[in-house]
Design an enzyme around this catalytic site. Structure first.
Site, mmCIF file in Angstrom:
data_model
loop_
_atom_site.group_PDB
_atom_site.id
_atom_site.type_symbol
_atom_site.label_atom_id
_atom_site.label_comp_id
_atom_site.label_asym_id
_atom_site.label_seq_id
_atom_site.Cartn_x
_atom_site.Cartn_y
_atom_site.Cartn_z
ATOM 1 N N ARG A 1 0.853 -1.191 0.000
ATOM 2 C CA ARG A 1 0.000 0.000 0.000
ATOM 3 C C ARG A 1 0.889 1.242 0.000
ATOM 4 O O ARG A 1 1.685 1.424 0.921
ATOM 5 C CB ARG A 1 -0.901 -0.022 1.243
ATOM 6 C CG ARG A 1 -1.711 1.241 1.460
ATOM 7 C CD ARG A 1 -2.614 1.124 2.700
ATOM 8 N NE ARG A 1 -3.381 2.350 2.876
ATOM 9 C CZ ARG A 1 -3.160 3.244 3.833
ATOM 10 N NH1 ARG A 1 -2.200 3.067 4.722
ATOM 11 N NH2 ARG A 1 -3.883 4.341 3.903
ATOM 12 N N HIS B 1 -2.674 10.987 0.598
ATOM 13 C CA HIS B 1 -2.157 10.790 1.946
ATOM 14 C C HIS B 1 -1.511 12.107 2.375
ATOM 15 O O HIS B 1 -0.322 12.184 2.636
ATOM 16 C CB HIS B 1 -1.184 9.613 1.992
ATOM 17 C CG HIS B 1 -0.980 9.017 3.359
ATOM 18 N ND1 HIS B 1 -1.126 7.662 3.623
ATOM 19 C CD2 HIS B 1 -0.642 9.576 4.542
ATOM 20 C CE1 HIS B 1 -0.860 7.426 4.906
ATOM 21 N NE2 HIS B 1 -0.559 8.580 5.488
ATOM 22 N N GLU C 1 -7.266 8.628 6.044
ATOM 23 C CA GLU C 1 -7.543 9.329 7.304
ATOM 24 C C GLU C 1 -7.985 10.766 7.107
ATOM 25 O O GLU C 1 -7.299 11.705 7.537
ATOM 26 C CB GLU C 1 -6.313 9.285 8.219
ATOM 27 C CG GLU C 1 -5.853 7.880 8.564
ATOM 28 C CD GLU C 1 -4.854 7.849 9.707
ATOM 29 O OE1 GLU C 1 -4.316 8.906 10.063
ATOM 30 O OE2 GLU C 1 -4.626 6.753 10.247
ATOM 31 N N ASN D 1 -7.517 2.005 9.931
ATOM 32 C CA ASN D 1 -6.227 2.173 10.592
ATOM 33 C C ASN D 1 -6.460 2.167 12.093
ATOM 34 O O ASN D 1 -7.314 2.900 12.599
ATOM 35 C CB ASN D 1 -5.570 3.512 10.202
ATOM 36 C CG ASN D 1 -5.160 3.548 8.743
ATOM 37 O OD1 ASN D 1 -5.249 2.538 8.036
ATOM 38 N ND2 ASN D 1 -4.694 4.694 8.294
ATOM 39 N N TYR E 1 -4.416 2.141 15.965
ATOM 40 C CA TYR E 1 -3.192 2.209 16.769
ATOM 41 C C TYR E 1 -3.437 2.092 18.267
ATOM 42 O O TYR E 1 -2.691 1.433 18.974
ATOM 43 C CB TYR E 1 -2.429 3.514 16.487
ATOM 44 C CG TYR E 1 -1.817 3.543 15.109
ATOM 45 C CD1 TYR E 1 -0.573 2.967 14.858
ATOM 46 C CD2 TYR E 1 -2.487 4.123 14.039
ATOM 47 C CE1 TYR E 1 -0.012 2.966 13.595
ATOM 48 C CE2 TYR E 1 -1.934 4.133 12.755
ATOM 49 C CZ TYR E 1 -0.697 3.552 12.546
ATOM 50 O OH TYR E 1 -0.148 3.560 11.294
ATOM 51 N N GLU F 1 -3.614 -0.012 8.273
ATOM 52 C CA GLU F 1 -2.441 0.384 9.053
ATOM 53 C C GLU F 1 -2.569 -0.144 10.464
ATOM 54 O O GLU F 1 -3.634 -0.060 11.081
ATOM 55 C CB GLU F 1 -2.295 1.921 9.165
ATOM 56 C CG GLU F 1 -1.722 2.600 7.965
ATOM 57 C CD GLU F 1 -1.619 4.116 8.131
ATOM 58 O OE1 GLU F 1 -1.409 4.590 9.271
ATOM 59 O OE2 GLU F 1 -1.758 4.818 7.123
HETATM 60 C C1 PNW Z 1 -1.389 7.712 10.626
HETATM 61 N N1 PNW Z 1 -3.325 11.224 15.724
HETATM 62 O O1 PNW Z 1 -1.271 8.988 11.136
HETATM 63 C C2 PNW Z 1 -0.980 7.910 9.187
HETATM 64 O O2 PNW Z 1 -1.842 7.359 8.239
HETATM 65 C C3 PNW Z 1 0.452 7.594 8.916
HETATM 66 O O3 PNW Z 1 0.898 8.387 7.859
HETATM 67 C C4 PNW Z 1 1.274 7.768 10.176
HETATM 68 O O4 PNW Z 1 2.649 7.667 9.965
HETATM 69 C C5 PNW Z 1 0.789 6.735 11.168
HETATM 70 O O5 PNW Z 1 -0.611 6.851 11.384
HETATM 71 C C6 PNW Z 1 1.501 6.782 12.511
HETATM 72 O O6 PNW Z 1 1.255 8.005 13.147
HETATM 73 C C7 PNW Z 1 -1.801 9.459 12.309
HETATM 74 O O7 PNW Z 1 -2.704 12.194 16.203
HETATM 75 C C8 PNW Z 1 -1.191 10.581 12.848
HETATM 76 O O8 PNW Z 1 -4.366 10.780 16.247
HETATM 77 C C9 PNW Z 1 -1.698 11.166 13.978
HETATM 78 C C10 PNW Z 1 -2.825 10.624 14.574
HETATM 79 C C11 PNW Z 1 -3.446 9.510 14.040
HETATM 80 C C12 PNW Z 1 -2.928 8.934 12.895
#
Ligand code: PNW
Length: 479
Positions: free
Chosen positions: A79, A123, A168, A298, A300, A379
């Site tokens: 991707r 992106h 996102e 995505n 995290y 992600e």
């Molecule tokens: C995502 N937040 O970014 C992106 O899709 C990627 O490009 C990035 O490198 C990855 O997650 C890791 O950060 C985010 O602040 C950046 O909530 C910030 C946030 C969430 C996603």
């Protein structure tokens, strides 16, 4: 955390992900013009250590070597995103052939190696000229995006496995236009909501353009960072309502128009003090509602929410209300009285909590909300402070057991969600390479391949070897 070991079917898609501005470098080459991230990163104070994407991983020149890593790892799919300012410098007008050729070579290089190309059209690298004309709060940007999508669809055609319109849009709208933590760094709640709408519209226009150029059966997707927020006190009706409000403003603001064809009524009601939503024109919601073949998710970490009664965010004790999940740190958003109490650890180097149950909850929740829509984890991954040692061969080695543990826990959660009925078709690890982590620059490393930023040399971390073995065996080993 222990996991029993899981097996995945042969057709489950194992991949990894990157994004153009985070890896390419070559910021002024072959006709590329500046994006909002060039402007933002070159403005002092915006990015840690003053880092920029000027060189990044130099992937623009080292793409072939990077594809060899992908092939050696056995990835089924890769991707990546396309930089709009390479395709249409300035964001409108004819195609810049040299820019398109780069992605054409990349797609062919993947196909030659038996790897499926999964394309993201946006992106976050908006051409600066379009920002100067108003950016995402301006309707025109969505119309330009539809034209850009048509150009790329014609240029890359049926060689692409899946077309993803946006990555996102939450980050583009809220971090870009409300909190100002991301480019273009503006801080206005009404602008952020207008941006969200025009991103939805851009998605619909681009999706329609792709399907009209390449046929209705062309696989179409969008990637959302859906927020898993839990009430600070599950017994508090006020806290549960704060969670509902965040689900509206963070998740359903996109899911509504894209998947249901309408903005949720509670969202419009909750945000009345910020905007009257007059930027939504007749027919827009129907345009946003283009049939999707797969939803990219995505994930995290999780957040907690608590309702602060009668205290404006500005009056809240220091340290609160500044969660990365809070879009409402700009001006004129005093109506949003939500606090984000700290979530228990452990944490990654981003300060994000590690909670695989959030992955499980999100996937099962989405499969209940949209039972007929296949899901793809586009992600998931973690930044840690990688220690570099010298291996027996004299080459650098990174024993990133913490990253392997993070991945194990989250892939296990994907397997559990699948067992419980969620139609999850694949998993893309963020990220293939250490790269430019937005406002944190090169300080935060998400890669399973280490990049030495002095020599640009690539080195597989232990997690890369571990991932290759998982893909080869289709088994997540017990841990
Ligand atoms: C995502 N937040 O970014 C992106 O899709 C990627 O490009 C990035 O490198 C990855 O997650 C890791 O950060 C985010 O602040 C950046 O909530 C910030 C946030 C969430 C996603």
């Amino acid at each position: 955390m222990t996991t029993p070991g899981r097996s995945f079917p042969a057709d489950f898609v194992w991949g990894s992900a990157t994004a153009s501005y985070q890896i390419e470098g070559a910021a002024t080459e072959d006709g590329r013009t500046p994006s909002i991230w060039d402007t933002f990163s070159h403005t002092p104070g915006n990015v840690l250590n003053g880092d920029t994407g000027d060189v990044a991983d130099d992937h623009y020149h080292r793409w072939s070597e990077d594809l060899d890593h992908i092939a050696r790892m056995g990835l089924d799919a890769y991707r990546f995103s396309i930089a709009w300012p390479r395709i249409q410098p300035g964001g409108s007008g004819p195609v810049n052939q040299k820019g398109l050729d780069f992605y054409s070579r990349l797609v062919d290089g993947l196909l030659d190696r038996g790897v499926k190309p999964v394309v993201t059209l946006y992106h976050w690298d908006l051409p600066q000229e379009l920002e100067d004309a108003g950016g995402w709060p301006a309707r025109d940007t969505a119309l330009r995006f539809g034209e850009y999508a048509e150009h790329v669809a014609r240029g890359l055609g049926d060689r692409v496995s899946t077309w993803t319109t946006l990555n996102e849009p939450w980050c583009s709208a809220y971090l870009g236009y409300a909190s100002g933590a991301h480019a273009p760094g503006r801080r206005n709640g009404a602008d952020a909501l207008a941006a969200a709408h025009h991103l939805n519209l851009a998605h619909g226009l681009a999706g329609r353009a792709i399907k009209s150029v390449l046929g209705e059966n062309t696989p179409l997707s969008v990637t959302l960072n859906l927020h898993v927020t839990r009430p600070a006190d599950p017994d508090s009706a006020a806290d549960r309502d704060a969670v509902r409000q965040l689900d509206a403003v963070g998740n359903r603001v996109f899911l509504g128009p894209m998947l249901d064809g309408a903005y949720p009524a509670d969202l419009l009601e909750d945000t009345r003090t910020i905007t009257d939503w007059s930027f939504v024109q007749d027919g827009d919601e129907a345009t946003c509602h283009v049939p999707l073949d797969v939803l990219g998710i995505n994930y995290y970490s999780t957040a907690k929410a608590r309702r602060w009664d009668g205290i404006s965010p500005r009056e809240q004790p220091k340290g609160h209300g500044d969660s990365p999940f809070s879009p409402w740190v700009g001006d004129d958003v005093e109506g949003q009285l939500i606090d984000y109490p700290p979530v228990p650890g452990p944490y990654t180097a981003m300060g994000w909590n590690i909670d695989p149950s959030g992955m499980y909850d999100l996937l099962t929740d989405m499969s209940r909300r949209y039972p007929d829509l296949p899901l793809m984890v586009t992600e998931n991954g973690a930044a840690f402070d990688d220690a570099v040692s010298t291996g027996p061969d004299g080459r650098p080695a990174v024993h990133d057991d913490d990253r392997i543990a993070y991945l194990t826990g989250h892939i296990d959660a994907v397997a559990r969600a699948r067992e419980d009925g969620a139609d999850v078709r694949g998993y893309f690890l963020w990220s293939l390479l250490d790269n430019f982590e937005w406002s944190f620059g090169y300080d935060r490393r998400f890669g399973i391949i280490r990049v030495d930023y002095d020599t640009l040399e690539r080195t597989w971390k232990d997690s890369a070897h571990w991932y290759a073995e998982l893909i080869r065996t289709r088994q997540l080993p017990a841990s």
